[in-house]
Design a protein around this motif. Structure first.
Motif, mmCIF file in Angstrom:
data_model
loop_
_atom_site.group_PDB
_atom_site.id
_atom_site.type_symbol
_atom_site.label_atom_id
_atom_site.label_comp_id
_atom_site.label_asym_id
_atom_site.label_seq_id
_atom_site.Cartn_x
_atom_site.Cartn_y
_atom_site.Cartn_z
ATOM 1 N N ASP A 1 0.823 -1.212 0.000
ATOM 2 C CA ASP A 1 0.000 0.000 0.000
ATOM 3 C C ASP A 1 0.856 1.261 0.000
ATOM 4 O O ASP A 1 0.548 2.238 -0.689
ATOM 5 C CB ASP A 1 -0.928 0.003 1.219
ATOM 6 C CG ASP A 1 -2.125 -0.922 1.038
ATOM 7 O OD1 ASP A 1 -2.385 -1.334 -0.103
ATOM 8 O OD2 ASP A 1 -2.790 -1.234 2.042
ATOM 9 N N GLU A 2 1.938 1.250 0.768
ATOM 10 C CA GLU A 2 2.792 2.443 0.819
ATOM 11 C C GLU A 2 3.449 2.713 -0.529
ATOM 12 O O GLU A 2 3.467 3.848 -1.010
ATOM 13 C CB GLU A 2 3.863 2.286 1.889
ATOM 14 C CG GLU A 2 4.785 3.493 1.968
ATOM 15 C CD GLU A 2 5.809 3.415 3.081
ATOM 16 O OE1 GLU A 2 6.838 4.110 2.987
ATOM 17 O OE2 GLU A 2 5.584 2.659 4.046
ATOM 18 N N SER B 1 0.657 3.934 -3.062
ATOM 19 C CA SER B 1 -0.121 5.151 -2.798
ATOM 20 C C SER B 1 0.707 6.347 -2.351
ATOM 21 O O SER B 1 0.232 7.478 -2.440
ATOM 22 C CB SER B 1 -1.186 4.857 -1.737
ATOM 23 O OG SER B 1 -0.585 4.533 -0.490
ATOM 24 N N ARG B 2 1.951 6.137 -1.882
ATOM 25 C CA ARG B 2 2.672 7.243 -1.250
ATOM 26 C C ARG B 2 4.071 7.511 -1.798
ATOM 27 O O ARG B 2 4.663 8.538 -1.471
ATOM 28 C CB ARG B 2 2.787 7.000 0.260
ATOM 29 C CG ARG B 2 1.438 6.909 0.953
ATOM 30 C CD ARG B 2 1.595 6.725 2.459
ATOM 31 N NE ARG B 2 0.312 6.588 3.111
ATOM 32 C CZ ARG B 2 -0.472 7.609 3.463
ATOM 33 N NH1 ARG B 2 -0.073 8.848 3.219
ATOM 34 N NH2 ARG B 2 -1.628 7.398 4.045
ATOM 35 N N ARG B 3 4.611 6.643 -2.605
ATOM 36 C CA ARG B 3 6.009 6.791 -3.012
ATOM 37 C C ARG B 3 6.190 7.457 -4.374
ATOM 38 O O ARG B 3 7.305 7.680 -4.801
ATOM 39 C CB ARG B 3 6.695 5.429 -3.023
ATOM 40 C CG ARG B 3 6.887 4.795 -1.654
ATOM 41 C CD ARG B 3 7.907 5.563 -0.825
ATOM 42 N NE ARG B 3 8.199 4.898 0.430
ATOM 43 C CZ ARG B 3 9.233 4.097 0.641
ATOM 44 N NH1 ARG B 3 10.068 3.827 -0.343
ATOM 45 N NH2 ARG B 3 9.433 3.543 1.811
ATOM 46 N N GLY B 4 5.114 7.758 -5.083
ATOM 47 C CA GLY B 4 5.247 8.389 -6.392
ATOM 48 C C GLY B 4 5.952 7.525 -7.414
ATOM 49 O O GLY B 4 6.657 8.042 -8.289
ATOM 50 N N ALA C 1 0.369 13.480 -11.478
ATOM 51 C CA ALA C 1 0.118 13.525 -10.039
ATOM 52 C C ALA C 1 -0.103 14.933 -9.516
ATOM 53 O O ALA C 1 0.083 15.195 -8.324
ATOM 54 C CB ALA C 1 1.261 12.863 -9.281
ATOM 55 N N GLN D 1 3.005 8.271 -13.535
ATOM 56 C CA GLN D 1 3.024 7.881 -12.132
ATOM 57 C C GLN D 1 1.818 6.992 -11.828
ATOM 58 O O GLN D 1 0.770 7.091 -12.470
ATOM 59 C CB GLN D 1 3.011 9.122 -11.237
ATOM 60 C CG GLN D 1 4.283 9.942 -11.386
ATOM 61 C CD GLN D 1 4.378 11.044 -10.361
ATOM 62 O OE1 GLN D 1 4.544 10.800 -9.188
ATOM 63 N NE2 GLN D 1 4.256 12.282 -10.824
ATOM 64 N N ASP E 1 -3.393 5.300 -7.945
ATOM 65 C CA ASP E 1 -3.841 4.321 -6.957
ATOM 66 C C ASP E 1 -5.323 3.988 -7.084
ATOM 67 O O ASP E 1 -5.745 2.862 -6.796
ATOM 68 C CB ASP E 1 -3.491 4.763 -5.538
ATOM 69 C CG ASP E 1 -3.885 6.192 -5.230
ATOM 70 O OD1 ASP E 1 -4.609 6.809 -6.022
ATOM 71 O OD2 ASP E 1 -3.459 6.699 -4.170
ATOM 72 N N TRP F 1 12.728 -0.748 -2.092
ATOM 73 C CA TRP F 1 12.339 -1.122 -0.726
ATOM 74 C C TRP F 1 13.566 -1.656 -0.006
ATOM 75 O O TRP F 1 14.076 -2.726 -0.332
ATOM 76 C CB TRP F 1 11.216 -2.165 -0.754
ATOM 77 C CG TRP F 1 10.533 -2.341 0.570
ATOM 78 C CD1 TRP F 1 10.657 -3.391 1.421
ATOM 79 C CD2 TRP F 1 9.631 -1.425 1.190
ATOM 80 N NE1 TRP F 1 9.892 -3.188 2.535
ATOM 81 C CE2 TRP F 1 9.238 -2.006 2.419
ATOM 82 C CE3 TRP F 1 9.106 -0.177 0.820
ATOM 83 C CZ2 TRP F 1 8.347 -1.357 3.291
ATOM 84 C CZ3 TRP F 1 8.227 0.458 1.678
ATOM 85 C CH2 TRP F 1 7.858 -0.136 2.889
#
Length: 401
Positions: A60-61, A64-67, A91, A100, A103, A125
């Motif tokens: 999820d990260e 949705s959050r790392r571009g 974005a 990009q 989500d 990661w």
């Protein structure tokens, strides 16, 4: 597994137990190399869990959050891959790049049964990156990492084979894997399964070599060429695939031939034109064959091999601010070490690495050779001037005191 000599280079596989033996197999490294590596699949039940490497929360990260942008994600369902435009978008202000990850679009596709494939996690990661680098060092072959996230009772890909070995690490949920023996053993990188679709489809109808459900903590090793298909069971399945891009004898032969051709390019007789009106090799072939055989006997593929190998991976991360602080605060007692995954080798007076090369004075060679064991040294042991030069080059990094 064939290994090249490691004299004059940074360390690779440890003599003791590393991540292969402690996290992925339960039969011991020597037996794995002797009986399993490149030969047949191996199922290992719950050697140790993998929650420290990856999780549903990490999925999820990243989405949705790392571009993230393509190609860091693919989407597939029932053997078909979706076009990138179906799950990417700009974005907003300050981030208007069009590819990009979207989500919302990904959520809708996932809810409709699509598999999300997070690619190149060894770049995005950190826990997976560190694990992949450690495994690559132990095996002596490049490692990449992808995550496959599949909704219940769905599968992203039909029966197929890979052109690289893989370790499958089940993270969450369960997934059924059905394996069949190869239709083309040990495929090279330019011999994908798509060139043998009919044979693959026919073989997949036969009796399975292995039909197993992986649970969290299980690991499955698959040599390249083994047919496989996988389907999530009653819950969302998350698994990591560690792709081992094995060096082969054919690959080494390619480097040998390239080096021999480079030698022949310096031979005036080989640069000479063929006769006018020639319509085939004719009598020239025997001369060319003789000179090529002689060049093959003389050629040394090792330098080309190591250059290619260095280009297949990246060194360990380097923080510019921490590196600048290490240079500014450098003194005789400052602890330093060789940067990880650098593929550093001393080739005569030249230190070749993944971040470039340095020609060194004769007096510095013993100190640099000692660095290649990976241990922590002080700047005073190396010579402060040499330590600063290597820090500025990104070859050394500060070490914990």
């Amino acid at each position: 597994m064939d290994r090249l000599p490691t004299d004059g280079q940074d360390p690779g596989a440890p003599d003791g137990s590393g991540v292969l033996e402690t996290r992925l197999i339960d039969i011991g490294r020597e037996r794995f190399v002797r009986e399993v590596w490149g030969r047949e699949p191996l199922l290992t039940r719950r050697v140790e869990g993998f929650a420290d490497l990856f999780s549903a929360g990490a999925v999820d990260e990243l989405i949705s959050r790392r571009g993230l942008r393509t190609p860091f994600l693919r989407v597939a369902k029932d053997g078909s891959t979706f076009p990138d435009a179906s799950f990417t978008a700009p974005a907003g202000v300050g981030a208007t790049i069009a590819d990009q990850l979207d989500d919302t679009a990904l959520w809708r596709q996932f809810a409709d049964g699509a598999t999300l494939v997070l690619q190149a996690l060894h770049r995005t990661w950190e826990p997976v990156a560190a694990f992949s680098a450690a495994l690559s060092g132990e095996l002596g072959h490049p490692v990449q990492a992808n995550a496959y996230v599949t909704p219940p009772q769905n599968r992203g890909f039909d029966d197929h084979y890979d052109v690289h070995d893989v370790f499958v690490l089940q993270i969450e949920g369960t997934k059924r894997w059905v394996l069949h023996e190869p239709v083309h053993p040990d495929p090279l990188r330019d011999q994908p399964w798509t060139g043998r679709r009919a044979a693959v489809a026919e073989a997949a109808k036969g009796r399975a070599h292995l039909d197993v459900v992986l649970e969290p903590g299980d690991a499955l090793y698959l040599p390249r060429g083994w047919l496989h298909a996988a389907q999530a069971q009653g819950a969302v399945s998350v698994h990591l695939t560690l792709g081992i891009h094995t060096w082969t004898r054919h690959g080494l032969a390619e480097h040998l031939v390239q080096e021999a051709l480079a030698l022949l390019a310096e031979d005036p007789a080989m640069r000479r034109s063929l006769p006018l009106g020639v319509d085939g090799p004719g009598g020239e072939l025997e001369t060319v064959r003789e000179r090529l055989v002689a060049a093959l006997a003389e050629a040394d593929p090792a330098p080309r091999f190591h250059r290619t190998r260095r280009g297949q991976g990246r060194p360990a991360p380097l923080g510019p601010l921490a590196q600048l602080a290490a240079v500014q605060d450098l003194g005789p007692g400052s602890p330093v070490r060789l940067r990880g995954a650098l593929e550093a080798r001393l080739e005569g007076p030249r230190l070749s690495t993944r971040v470039g090369w340095l020609d060194l004075p004769e007096a510095d060679l013993p100190a640099v050779a000692r660095l290649l064991d990976g241990g922590v040294r002080t700047a005073g042991e190396l010579g402060v001037e040499l330590a600063e030069r290597l820090l500025r080059a990104g070859v050394l990094v500060p070490a914990a005191p």
